[in-house]
Design a protein around this motif. Structure first.
Motif, PDB file in Angstrom:
ATOM      1  N   GLN A  78      83.969  66.919 -20.657  1.00 34.55           N
ATOM      2  CA  GLN A  78      83.431  65.994 -19.658  1.00 34.55           C
ATOM      3  C   GLN A  78      82.811  66.796 -18.870  1.00 34.55           C
ATOM      4  OE1 GLN A  78      86.798  63.769 -18.591  1.00 34.55           O
ATOM      5  NE2 GLN A  78      86.479  62.250 -20.169  1.00 34.55           N
ATOM      6  N   THR A  89      82.059  61.190 -17.219  1.00 34.14           N
ATOM      7  CA  THR A  89      83.441  60.816 -18.298  1.00 34.14           C
ATOM      8  C   THR A  89      82.659  61.024 -19.706  1.00 34.14           C
ATOM      9  OG1 THR A  89      83.027  58.331 -18.158  1.00 34.14           O
ATOM     10  CG2 THR A  89      84.757  59.552 -16.831  1.00 34.14           C
ATOM     11  N   GLU A 148      81.054  62.836 -22.728  1.00 32.67           N
ATOM     12  CA  GLU A 148      81.425  64.366 -23.171  1.00 32.67           C
ATOM     13  C   GLU A 148      79.983  65.083 -23.581  1.00 32.67           C
ATOM     14  OE1 GLU A 148      84.234  63.452 -26.095  1.00 32.67           O
ATOM     15  OE2 GLU A 148      85.874  64.595 -24.774  1.00 32.67           O
ATOM     16  N   THR A 181      86.680  67.639 -13.386  1.00 34.48           N
ATOM     17  CA  THR A 181      86.957  66.456 -14.169  1.00 34.48           C
ATOM     18  C   THR A 181      88.240  65.841 -13.806  1.00 34.48           C
ATOM     19  OG1 THR A 181      87.823  67.417 -15.935  1.00 34.48           O
ATOM     20  CG2 THR A 181      85.454  66.858 -16.277  1.00 34.48           C
TER      21      THR A 181
END
Length: 762
Positions: free
Chosen positions: A417, A521, A523, A610
């Motif tokens: 992320q 969020t 990836e 993150t």
């Protein structure tokens, strides 16, 4: 003859006188007979040998005639025999000419005969086949010598009589028969085939062609195939630089590479080397003085190395390159057979100095982590990728802490992320939709209902510091990396549009559409982020990442040449003119999250952190180079300082550790590069508007606020009665096979077993 007597009774008998009586006389003694010798005479030995030899020769003649007749019928293709290409080593070069890797099934660098020194040629001829230039594939004198030695030693001596041509035939066409050989009959059968092949080869090819093939084919121990590779492995030098003594030592290894291994049995090799020099003197290949000097020479061996993949320089880049070479949609698709047997010369984009600085920078990051708190930080992995924005050339790649411990390449294989570094795409989309970086947005608490957003529960994003700063410009919100404004803007312009912008700029992974997308969020890979940020650095032109500049065959024929392209324009002048100053502000302005990334030249970038500190990023660029730094753990555990051996201390953010690592790298990598500022397009200023108010005034309802408290410049916190915790939404639909480190498919840089059925396209 006299007449036969005739008549009467025959001749009268004479009276016999009796001897006088007296003493008896003793008979005289006879001399003893001489005894014969204990074995056969020399004549008998010679006669027996000749008879045996004649019988042997006649017997072998009958055998040979019969077998030749048989195999002449069974092997009609002998007349069409051709010498196959030997397996050659492909070599990978950095942009400066440094060798990065040797890719081979058999480690062999092919050398034309004219490149091989005479000393090497003569050493092998003196050792293996001194009458090479006078026979036609079969050395009859050698065969007589072998038979004589075999008979006189009663089978104890079995000297070889195979010519160089026979050895070539055996190692080229009869390797399978040699492996299956289990009896004298098998040996005789294989030998007859070998002779037939040798005679055919001698008819079709010149002595020079045969010698060239032989000197490149032979195995010489320690993974070296051919004299050119052996020169480098044993002496660490070019073949043309080997001495006469070293040439003799090379010839000494081929009789039995294990027995005559110079690293394990140096005394044996020296004795055999001196014997070979003696043969060369006897054959007048060298003078007496050359012999004496070579015998006295102290040969120094190069440091012994392991398998090829253990010796890769820039191994993370090489493994990425191998994937690119075998990608059917890559720049120049190749099979494993071609890569590991073809002897190609692959010239890449990697800059070795830049790569060394990247390695240093990642190591520096672990030093910084170890100094945090009392016991350091539990950071176990880090990665860095550098790219030239104008071309997409990959200049450096580090995929982890230690390649020997883990070959998983986090620079392009790992999906992580991006956190706030993804906000680049949110603001780029806003600018594409006509918003201005001077437009204002409120940094206040907000929640989104589950209905209509594919949410499983209410989503209430929060800021990193759990504080809210009220109304601010988009420029300031990006500089300070505020979460609430990013989520609101993403909702206004539509997360689908944000995802589309990200894809246009270089993100290739799947992105789940929802409010949390704006906070990173989804990836992504480090390589994709490098492409995306390079798009901004290149005035909105996106370039495909490239690792290969040129590919040549072993004899210099160019089969692939990369042509530099302008790229695809995906961001307009308006977006570039407004994004770059804001990204510069992240580093240079007060309150910017990237202050530790300051270097002594204009630079721009964005931090990323993150949820629960699982990933920390810094994505930045100067006009000449883009670099992405990521740190984290393969098991996705939080990056926190260690207290009492447990990760319970302060968390690592993108501005705390990746930013100074980025600065460390860029200062070194750019030290000889001129200082340049960004040349931005001229665009008309846009009027700033209050985005929240404009949305309400227009009757827009898709924001779906719940008790949002507006404040003008005042700091506020979420309503305590709702107990709203800032969090990132976790989607259950996330792909199960996404890799976060140790699991998944790895590209092991080991020698593959090529498929012999693959057609060679070259």
């Amino acid at each position: 003859m006299g007449k036969k007597p005739t008549g009467g009774a025959g001749p009268a008998k004479r009276p016999v006188k009796k001897a006088a009586a007296g003493p008896a006389r003793k008979p005289a003694k006879r001399a003893p007979k001489k005894k014969l010798g204990g074995g056969p005479s020399c004549f008998m030995i010679a006669a027996g040998f000749i008879v045996t030899l004649i019988v042997f020769i006649i017997t072998m003649a009958f055998v040979v005639v019969g077998v030749v007749a048989k195999y002449t019928r069974e092997l009609p293709e002998l007349q069409q025999i051709v010498m196959p290409d030997v397996k050659k080593t492909s070599i990978v070069y950095a942009s400066g000419g440094e060798v990065l890797a040797e890719l081979y099934e058999e480690n062999r660098e092919y050398a034309p005969l004219y490149e091989i020194p005479d000393s090497v040629k003569l050493a092998f001829i003196a050792t293996e086949d001194e009458r090479f230039f006078s026979h036609r594939g079969l050395d009859l004198k050698g065969l007589v010598r072998v038979g004589t030695n075999f008979i006189t030693s009663f089978g104890r001596k079995r000297p070889g009589a195979s010519t160089i041509t026979q050895q070539l035939a055996r190692n080229t066409y009869l390797t399978q028969e040699l492996k299956m050989e289990s009896s004298l009959s098998d040996k005789i059968t294989r030998k007859i085939k070998e002779i037939l092949l040798s005679i055919t080869i001698e008819k079709k090819y010149s002595k020079e062609e045969i010698l060239e093939q032989y000197l490149n084919l032979i195995y010489m121990g320690n993974g070296a195939h051919g004299v050119k590779t052996a020169s480098r492995i044993y002496f660490g030098k070019r073949m043309e630089d080997v001495t006469l003594a070293e040439a003799a030592m090379l010839a000494a290894t081929i009789k039995a590479p294990t027995i005559y291994n110079p690293y394990k049995h140096p005394e044996r090799v020296v004795r055999r080397k001196n014997a070979i020099l003696g043969n060369m003197r006897r054959l007048h290949f060298i003078t007496e003085q050359e012999y004496n000097n070579s015998v006295a020479e102290d040969i120094k061996l190069a440091k012994r190395t392991g398998p090829g993949y253990e010796n890769y320089r820039a191994p993370w880049f090489v493994t990425y390159l191998l994937e690119q070479l075998q990608d059917p949609n890559g720049p120049y698709p190749m099979t494993a057979t071609q890569i590991y047997r073809g002897g190609f010369r692959i010239y890449t984009t990697l800059d070795m100095k830049t790569q060394n600085y990247a390695d240093e920078a990642v190591a520096h990051g672990f030093e910084l982590a170890s100094k945090r708190g009392k016991q350091g930080c539990n950071m176990t992995q880090g990665a860095l990728l550098a790219m030239r924005p104008q071309t997409g050339e990959i200049l450096a790649m580090v995929g982890g802490k230690d390649y020997k411990q883990s070959k998983f390449n986090r620079a392009w294989q790992a999906l992580r992320q991006p956190g706030s570094s993804f906000k680049l795409f949110v603001y780029a989309t806003a600018l594409k939709k006509g918003f201005s970086m001077e437009s204002k947005i409120s940094d206040t608490s907000i929640c989104y209902k589950p209905d209509g957003y594919n949410l499983l529960k209410m989503y209430c994003p929060g800021n990193y510091d759990n504080k809210y700063h009220g109304t601010m410009t988009l420029h300031r919100a990006l500089v300070m990396s505020r979460n609430i404004p990013a989520v609101k803007i993403g909702r206004m312009v539509g997360e689908k549009n944000v995802a589309e912008t990200a894809r246009e700029m270089g993100i290739t992974t799947n992105m789940y559409i929802g409010p949390s997308l704006s906070l990173g969020t989804a990836e992504v890979t480090i390589l994709d982020m490098a492409v995306a940020y390079s798009t901004v650095a290149n005035n909105g032109f996106r370039n495909t990442p490239i690792a290969i500049k040129r590919i040549e065959t072993h004899d210099g024929r160019v089969v692939y040449q990369h042509r530099i392209k302008t790229g695809v324009k995906v961001l307009g002048d308006n977006e570039i003119a407004r994004l770059v100053p804001s990204l510069k502000g992240v580093i240079n302005e007060s309150g910017g999250t990237g202050g530790r990334a300051r270097i002594d030249r204009p630079a721009a970038g964005k931090t990323g952190t993150t949820s629960d500190y699982r990933d920390a990023w810094f994505c930045g660029f100067v006009p000449q180079m883009t670099a992405i730094v990521w740190v984290g753990n393969d098991n996705n555990s939080p990056l926190r300082d260690l207290v009492g051996g447990k990760p319970t201390g302060a968390g690592i953010t993108g501005g705390v550790l990746p930013a100074p690592v980025w600065a460390y790298f860029m200062k070194k990598a750019l030290k000889n590069e001129p200082v340049r500022d960004f040349v931005l397009p001229d665009v008309s200023p846009l009027k700033g508007i209050q985005l929240d108010s404009a949305a309400r005034a227009s009757g827009t309802t898709y924001l779906d606020f719940l008790d949002s408290k507006e404040s003008s410049g005042k700091t506020s916190k979420p309503s305590s009665d709702r107990n709203l915790e800032p969090e990132f939404f976790e989607f259950e639909e996330r792909e199960k096979n996404r890799q976060r480190g140790g699991g998944g498919l790895l590209l092991e840089p080991e020698v593959v077993s090529p498929d012999d059925s693959q057609d060679n396209l070259f």
